[in-house]
Design a protein around this motif. Structure first.
Motif, PDB file in Angstrom:
ATOM      1  N   UNK A 140       0.981  -1.250  -0.003  1.00  0.00           N
ATOM      2  CA  UNK A 140       0.070   0.052  -0.160  1.00  0.00           C
ATOM      3  C   UNK A 140       0.834   1.261  -0.077  1.00  0.00           C
ATOM      4  N   UNK A 141       0.500   2.269  -0.859  1.00  0.00           N
ATOM      5  CA  UNK A 141       1.394   3.352  -0.963  1.00  0.00           C
ATOM      6  C   UNK A 141       1.456   3.839   0.429  1.00  0.00           C
ATOM      7  N   UNK A 142       2.630   4.564   0.926  1.00  0.00           N
ATOM      8  CA  UNK A 142       2.948   5.253   2.108  1.00  0.00           C
ATOM      9  C   UNK A 142       2.256   6.358   2.396  1.00  0.00           C
ATOM     10  N   UNK A 143       1.710   7.283   1.208  1.00  0.00           N
ATOM     11  CA  UNK A 143       0.685   8.351   1.453  1.00  0.00           C
ATOM     12  C   UNK A 143      -0.296   7.801   2.026  1.00  0.00           C
ATOM     13  N   UNK A 144      -1.108   6.805   1.780  1.00  0.00           N
ATOM     14  CA  UNK A 144      -2.131   6.404   2.285  1.00  0.00           C
ATOM     15  C   UNK A 144      -2.149   5.673   3.612  1.00  0.00           C
ATOM     16  N   UNK A 145      -2.839   6.404   4.595  1.00  0.00           N
ATOM     17  CA  UNK A 145      -2.878   6.100   5.884  1.00  0.00           C
ATOM     18  C   UNK A 145      -3.991   5.882   6.728  1.00  0.00           C
ATOM     19  N   UNK A 146      -4.953   5.955   5.602  1.00  0.00           N
ATOM     20  CA  UNK A 146      -6.403   5.822   6.070  1.00  0.00           C
ATOM     21  C   UNK A 146      -7.413   4.971   4.920  1.00  0.00           C
ATOM     22  N   UNK A 147      -8.037   3.954   5.474  1.00  0.00           N
ATOM     23  CA  UNK A 147      -8.787   3.327   4.585  1.00  0.00           C
ATOM     24  C   UNK A 147     -10.202   3.118   5.374  1.00  0.00           C
ATOM     25  N   UNK A 148     -11.146   3.142   4.390  1.00  0.00           N
ATOM     26  CA  UNK A 148     -12.614   3.007   5.087  1.00  0.00           C
ATOM     27  C   UNK A 148     -13.096   1.907   4.147  1.00  0.00           C
ATOM     28  N   UNK A 149     -13.570   0.824   5.144  1.00  0.00           N
ATOM     29  CA  UNK A 149     -14.518  -0.313   4.425  1.00  0.00           C
ATOM     30  C   UNK A 149     -15.839  -0.172   4.953  1.00  0.00           C
ATOM     31  N   UNK A 150     -16.695   0.263   3.836  1.00  0.00           N
ATOM     32  CA  UNK A 150     -18.163   0.641   3.947  1.00  0.00           C
ATOM     33  C   UNK A 150     -19.123  -0.593   3.373  1.00  0.00           C
ATOM     34  N   UNK A 151     -20.093  -0.968   4.034  1.00  0.00           N
ATOM     35  CA  UNK A 151     -21.119  -1.863   3.373  1.00  0.00           C
ATOM     36  C   UNK A 151     -22.465  -1.072   3.350  1.00  0.00           C
TER      37      UNK A 151
END
Length: 168
Positions: A140-151
């Protein structure tokens, strides 16, 4: 005209599969195919994974994540749950449709077990925790530090052939 429209509707799914195979875009199997996991944690990084539960209408189900967010290390397998309760007063079926935001992170977020892989059968008034196991790829690219998993959790009356077919 009607027959042509009907035939075109049936041809869309195979055409989409061909398009995905040729371009590598829109891999619909990524949503429903369990990932093979080899844990190789990156202890130098941590990422926040946020969990969001949505309902298309009020009153048919109660649906919520067990936790709002988790701090995770890429390369390590994690588990959480979502709770759902049938409020319809009758036996029913529901299906969760997932999304990962930002979209560029979706290729690095793998679910190894998920209630979204199959329709869920609920008795009237039944409530239960439903498991999600996931891993974030260390690439995962270092600039991405937040991911949202939505349903979005669709009840039987809200399910359409198109919402299930596009997320198999």
């Amino acid at each position: 005209m009607v027959l042509g429209s009907f035939a075109f509707g049936f041809a869309l799914v195979p055409l989409y599969d061909v398009f995905c195979a040729l371009t590598g875009a829109g891999n619909r199997n990524a949503w429903t195919t369990p990932a093979v996991v080899v844990e190789a944690p990156d202890a130098s990084r941590s990422i926040t994974v946020e969990f969001v539960a949505n309902l298309p209408s009020h009153g048919s189900f109660e649906f919520r994540p067990a936790v709002a967010e988790m701090r995770v290390q890429p390369g390590r397998l994690y588990e959480t749950a979502f709770f759902a309760r049938n409020l319809t007063g009758r036996d029913t079926v529901a299906q969760a449709v997932p999304s990962v935001v930002p979209s560029r992170a979706a290729a690095f977020f793998r679910k190894t077990e998920c209630f979204c892989f199959t329709p869920q059968h609920f008795a009237a008034g039944e409530g239960r925790d439903m498991t999600v196991r996931f891993i974030v790829d260390p690439k995962l690219p270092a600039r991405l530090d937040r991911i949202t998993l939505a349903y979005v959790f669709y009840g039987q009356s809200q399910l359409t052939a198109s919402s299930l077919t596009t997320n198999r």
